[in-house]
Write a protein that holds these residues in place. Structure first.
Motif, PDB file in Angstrom:
ATOM      1  N   ALA A   1       0.853  -1.197   0.000  1.00 36.72           N
ATOM      2  CA  ALA A   1       0.000   0.000   0.000  1.00 36.72           C
ATOM      3  C   ALA A   1       0.885   1.242   0.000  1.00 36.72           C
ATOM      4  N   ALA A   2       1.678   1.414  -1.073  1.00 38.32           N
ATOM      5  CA  ALA A   2       2.593   2.551  -1.166  1.00 38.32           C
ATOM      6  C   ALA A   2       2.936   2.799  -2.619  1.00 38.32           C
ATOM      7  N   LEU A   3       3.217   4.046  -2.922  1.00 36.31           N
ATOM      8  CA  LEU A   3       3.638   4.410  -4.269  1.00 36.31           C
ATOM      9  C   LEU A   3       5.101   4.032  -4.466  1.00 36.31           C
ATOM     10  N   PRO A   4       5.527   3.808  -5.718  1.00 36.42           N
ATOM     11  CA  PRO A   4       6.935   3.470  -5.947  1.00 36.42           C
ATOM     12  C   PRO A   4       7.852   4.601  -5.509  1.00 36.42           C
ATOM     13  N   GLY A   5       8.926   4.237  -4.831  1.00 40.14           N
ATOM     14  CA  GLY A   5       9.880   5.226  -4.352  1.00 40.14           C
ATOM     15  C   GLY A   5      11.043   5.396  -5.313  1.00 40.14           C
ATOM     16  N   LEU A   6      11.866   6.404  -5.054  1.00 41.85           N
ATOM     17  CA  LEU A   6      13.012   6.688  -5.905  1.00 41.85           C
ATOM     18  C   LEU A   6      14.030   5.560  -5.798  1.00 41.85           C
ATOM     19  N   SER A   7      14.504   5.104  -6.953  1.00 44.25           N
ATOM     20  CA  SER A   7      15.490   4.018  -6.997  1.00 44.25           C
ATOM     21  C   SER A   7      16.592   4.416  -7.967  1.00 44.25           C
ATOM     22  N   LEU A   8      17.797   4.639  -7.440  1.00 42.21           N
ATOM     23  CA  LEU A   8      18.912   5.066  -8.281  1.00 42.21           C
ATOM     24  C   LEU A   8      19.602   3.867  -8.909  1.00 42.21           C
ATOM     25  N   PRO A   9      20.082   4.010 -10.143  1.00 47.95           N
ATOM     26  CA  PRO A   9      20.755   2.887 -10.814  1.00 47.95           C
ATOM     27  C   PRO A   9      22.079   2.537 -10.144  1.00 47.95           C
ATOM     28  N   ASP A  10      22.445   1.279 -10.262  1.00 47.78           N
ATOM     29  CA  ASP A  10      23.756   0.820  -9.826  1.00 47.78           C
ATOM     30  C   ASP A  10      24.728   1.112 -10.961  1.00 47.78           C
ATOM     31  N   TRP A  11      25.476   2.195 -10.835  1.00 50.28           N
ATOM     32  CA  TRP A  11      26.356   2.629 -11.921  1.00 50.28           C
ATOM     33  C   TRP A  11      27.423   1.581 -12.223  1.00 50.28           C
ATOM     34  N   GLY A  12      27.821   0.816 -11.215  1.00 48.00           N
ATOM     35  CA  GLY A  12      28.828  -0.211 -11.437  1.00 48.00           C
ATOM     36  C   GLY A  12      28.328  -1.354 -12.293  1.00 48.00           C
TER      37      GLY A  12
ATOM     38  N   LEU B   1      11.694   7.839 -23.031  1.00 47.30           N
ATOM     39  CA  LEU B   1      11.369   8.693 -21.883  1.00 47.30           C
ATOM     40  C   LEU B   1      10.631   7.908 -20.805  1.00 47.30           C
ATOM     41  N   ALA B   2       9.741   7.010 -21.233  1.00 52.39           N
ATOM     42  CA  ALA B   2       8.986   6.205 -20.280  1.00 52.39           C
ATOM     43  C   ALA B   2       9.919   5.330 -19.450  1.00 52.39           C
ATOM     44  N   ASN B   3      10.944   4.782 -20.063  1.00 51.49           N
ATOM     45  CA  ASN B   3      11.882   3.930 -19.338  1.00 51.49           C
ATOM     46  C   ASN B   3      12.847   4.737 -18.475  1.00 51.49           C
ATOM     47  N   LEU B   4      13.247   5.905 -18.955  1.00 49.88           N
ATOM     48  CA  LEU B   4      14.115   6.750 -18.126  1.00 49.88           C
ATOM     49  C   LEU B   4      13.397   7.150 -16.842  1.00 49.88           C
ATOM     50  N   GLY B   5      12.111   7.526 -16.977  1.00 45.63           N
ATOM     51  CA  GLY B   5      11.351   7.881 -15.787  1.00 45.63           C
ATOM     52  C   GLY B   5      11.012   6.676 -14.938  1.00 45.63           C
ATOM     53  N   GLY B   6      10.574   5.592 -15.584  1.00 44.64           N
ATOM     54  CA  GLY B   6      10.203   4.398 -14.829  1.00 44.64           C
ATOM     55  C   GLY B   6      11.372   3.772 -14.117  1.00 44.64           C
ATOM     56  N   GLY B   7      12.556   3.808 -14.738  1.00 47.59           N
ATOM     57  CA  GLY B   7      13.730   3.213 -14.107  1.00 47.59           C
ATOM     58  C   GLY B   7      14.092   3.867 -12.790  1.00 47.59           C
ATOM     59  N   LEU B   8      13.759   5.123 -12.635  1.00 48.41           N
ATOM     60  CA  LEU B   8      14.056   5.834 -11.379  1.00 48.41           C
ATOM     61  C   LEU B   8      12.995   5.585 -10.321  1.00 48.41           C
ATOM     62  N   PHE B   9      11.924   4.868 -10.682  1.00 47.74           N
ATOM     63  CA  PHE B   9      10.854   4.585  -9.728  1.00 47.74           C
ATOM     64  C   PHE B   9      10.474   3.103  -9.741  1.00 47.74           C
ATOM     65  N   GLN B  10      11.520   2.261  -9.673  1.00 48.09           N
ATOM     66  CA  GLN B  10      11.401   0.831  -9.398  1.00 48.09           C
ATOM     67  C   GLN B  10      10.665   0.031 -10.480  1.00 48.09           C
ATOM     68  N   ALA B  11      10.592   0.542 -11.695  1.00 50.90           N
ATOM     69  CA  ALA B  11       9.878  -0.170 -12.750  1.00 50.90           C
ATOM     70  C   ALA B  11      10.836  -1.010 -13.585  1.00 50.90           C
ATOM     71  N   LEU B  12      10.355  -2.151 -14.041  1.00 53.01           N
ATOM     72  CA  LEU B  12      11.087  -2.951 -15.005  1.00 53.01           C
ATOM     73  C   LEU B  12      11.024  -2.278 -16.377  1.00 53.01           C
ATOM     74  N   PRO B  13      11.886  -2.679 -17.320  1.00 55.59           N
ATOM     75  CA  PRO B  13      11.823  -2.090 -18.667  1.00 55.59           C
ATOM     76  C   PRO B  13      10.437  -2.252 -19.283  1.00 55.59           C
ATOM     77  N   ALA B  14      10.053  -1.278 -20.065  1.00 58.12           N
ATOM     78  CA  ALA B  14       8.709  -1.273 -20.654  1.00 58.12           C
ATOM     79  C   ALA B  14       8.797  -0.933 -22.130  1.00 58.12           C
ATOM     80  N   GLY B  15       7.738  -1.251 -22.853  1.00 59.53           N
ATOM     81  CA  GLY B  15       7.644  -0.929 -24.269  1.00 59.53           C
ATOM     82  C   GLY B  15       6.183  -0.888 -24.675  1.00 59.53           C
TER      83      GLY B  15
END
Length: 578
Positions: A237-248, A294-308
């Motif tokens: 019961a929560a909205l997706p939170g910010l998730s930063l990429p693992d640059w390594g 753009l959808a994936n750039l935004g979704g990737g920062l909020f815990q989403a899997l790749p989309a199309g």
């Protein structure tokens, strides 16, 4: 001279052309239905691929909003698909990374978005514009079949074996004895309720939602033992939170991100032909590439899997009555609200209900292709073969390979058709001075001491040269003969093989005492003839440039040819010339 627009400028120009419109009541309904579908379907796809099911759920929140706001294909819903999930899992496994780590998922999704955005900015969508209607029909129908076979297990409790979709469908039909009673009855009831609701005018736009709600309620009341959404995973019961990429992790995922992007874009390529824009605006492959990026750039920062672009989810929205891009936006917003305030209720949706509804969507997509299939079948045997091969490839091979095969087949079809259409048309000037076709084929041999006029009609493709060479008149005994070849329709830069053919023919004709004159030559082609030395082979007045008056170059070429014949054959008077 104005500078060519760069990728960023092109993206801004494309964004300025997007029609926003206003949401309608039908869009609210369609967005609601699509958002509800995203709960079990997204979680199931993620779970099957070994990801955290919640990441699949979140792929239905941010990506649809950003994708729908920016995509030129108005109804396209950008979200997770089974092919994207499975390809992503393979990429992460090959890199030796953990698919349950948020940073790894974010890194992959952001990289996929970057690849898509770059492909859109660099206009690489032109590759898909070479895909013929026959190939795209086979591709779209194959994807629709994948949608159907992907939920056979959910709808009947029996997941058929088989290395391709057609074999799976056959095994499923042959293995009816393995179908489980409870899920089969629930899926059948879902389809029946949908069909009944479709007969009622007021319920027709919301037939999918009616079937989902009524059958889900009946399952709960009757206590039918079938798998529910909560069997896949609990909905937080929560909205997706910010998730930063693992640059390594990014260096290990770059190549795989390209594969995932190709799969996603290949699937999305079937959306625009299947779902034309209701507002009459034109779709843009490059714009859709950028929107999915753009959808994936935004979704990737909020815990989403790749989309199309999802054909199944777009089909859900369209079947529910979507009219504008706001249906996709509403689906993401509605899903976020459901997750926030009613996640526990969404957990009670039976999986066979979703299976039954997806069978409806896939069936409608296949049924809707019957007119296109018939059109291709009546067009030519080659087109039919290309459609069948692409369909077979889509049901058996990875989608990125299937679309490459389709593109190659399209190019082969183009080459074959261009080679067949190339012609040399014989012209003659009537007594009133008007040029007309003779209605006869070119003469087999150039008549000596006369002017023969042929108009070239073709694309200058190298594949058409054998056909043209057999139609050029032979030059044996063609003393004092002139062949005027009208080149007005020739491209500015013909194939080098065409230039070799012209040089060879002009040289041979000259050796027999005749000459070749090219009439109606465009300036770029004339410059090319001089650079390659062909102009010197043709000689003085061998190139007659194009003029605003359509047939003026032909008249001038005729005069030059008559003059040359008179000069080389003094005993032949001008009155004797054609």
């Amino acid at each position: 001279m104005a500078r060519a627009a760069g990728p960023a400028a092109r993206l801004r120009a494309a964004a300025a052309q997007i029609r926003w419109g206003r949401p309608t009541g039908a869009d609210v309904t369609a967005g609601t239905v699509t958002g509800l579908f995203s709960i079990p379907e997204g979680m199931a796809y993620a779970s099957i691929a070994g990801f955290n099911p919640v990441a699949g759920l979140y792929a239905g929140v941010v990506p649809p909003v950003l994708g729908s706001l920016t995509a030129p294909t108005v109804l396209m819903v950008t979200t997770l698909t089974s092919a994207i999930a499975l390809t992503g899992q393979s990429v992460i496994a090959d890199a030796g990374l953990d698919p349950h780590t948020d940073g790894t998922v974010a890194a992959l999704t952001v990289l996929v978005g970057t690849v898509m955005l770059l492909m859109g900015a660099l206009r690489l969508g032109v590759v898909l514009s070479f895909v013929s209607n026959a190939v795209m029909t086979g591709f779209s129908t194959g994807i629709a079949l994948q949608i159907v076979t992907g939920v056979l297990g959910d709808a009947t409790g029996y997941k058929p074996p088989g290395h391709n979709k057609l074999l799976q469908l056959g095994n499923w039909l042959a293995g009816v004895g393995h179908w489980q009673l409870a899920p089969t009855l629930v899926a059948t009831a879902t389809i029946a309720v949908w069909a009944l609701a479709r007969t009622m005018r007021r319920l027709e736009p919301v037939a999918l939602l009616v079937a989902m709600v009524l059958v889900s309620a009946a399952v709960a009341v009757l206590g039918t033992d079938v798998e529910l959404v909560r069997g896949i995973a609990r909905i937080p019961a929560a909205l997706p939170g910010l998730s930063l990429p693992d640059w390594g992790a990014m260096p290990h995922l770059v190549g795989g991100a390209l594969s995932v992007a190709l799969v996603a874009l290949a699937q999305a390529a079937g959306v625009a032909p299947s779902m034309p824009n209701p507002d009459g605006s034109r779709s843009s492959v490059n714009g859709d590439f950028a929107a999915q990026g753009l959808a994936n750039l935004g979704g990737g920062l909020f815990q989403a899997l790749p989309a199309g672009g999802s054909l199944s989810r777009t089909g859900v929205a369209a079947s529910a009555g979507a009219k504008t891009r706001w249906a996709g936006v509403i689906s993401g917003v509605f899903l976020a609200l459901v997750v926030l305030v009613a996640g526990k209720l969404a957990e009670r949706i039976p999986i066979p209900v979703i299976g039954g509804l997806i069978l409806i969507i896939g069936g409608e997509l296949i049924w809707g292709k019957r007119a296109d299939i018939a059109l291709v079948r009546h067009t030519s045997k080659l087109s039919t073969a290309a459609m069948a091969i692409t369909f077979a490839a889509t049901t058996q091979l990875p989608l990125q390979q299937a679309i490459v095969i389709g593109a190659v087949l399209s190019l082969l079809l183009y080459c074959v058709q261009a080679a067949r259409q190339a012609e040399l048309v014989a012209l003659e000037r009537r007594p009133d001075g008007v040029w007309a076709t003779t209605g006869a084929p070119p003469p087999p041999v150039l008549p000596p001491g006369q002017v023969t006029v042929l108009a070239y009609e073709g694309t200058n493709l190298f594949a058409e040269l054998p056909r043209l060479e057999t139609r050029l008149p032979r030059v044996e005994g063609a003393r004092n003969a002139v062949l005027v070849l009208v080149m007005r329709t020739a491209p500015d830069v013909p194939s080098s093989a065409m230039l070799k053919l012209l040089r060879r023919y002009a040289t041979t004709l000259h050796a027999h005492g005749g000459r070749l004159v090219l009439a109606g030559v465009q300036p770029p082609l004339a410059a090319l003839l001089h650079r390659t030395g062909l102009a010197s082979v043709l000689g003085d007045d061998g190139i007659v440039p194009t003029e605003p008056a359509l047939l003026a170059p032909l008249d001038h070429a005729m005069e030059k040819a008559r003059t040359w014949i008179s000069a080389t054959a003094p005993r032949t008077g001008p009155e004797d010339l054609p």
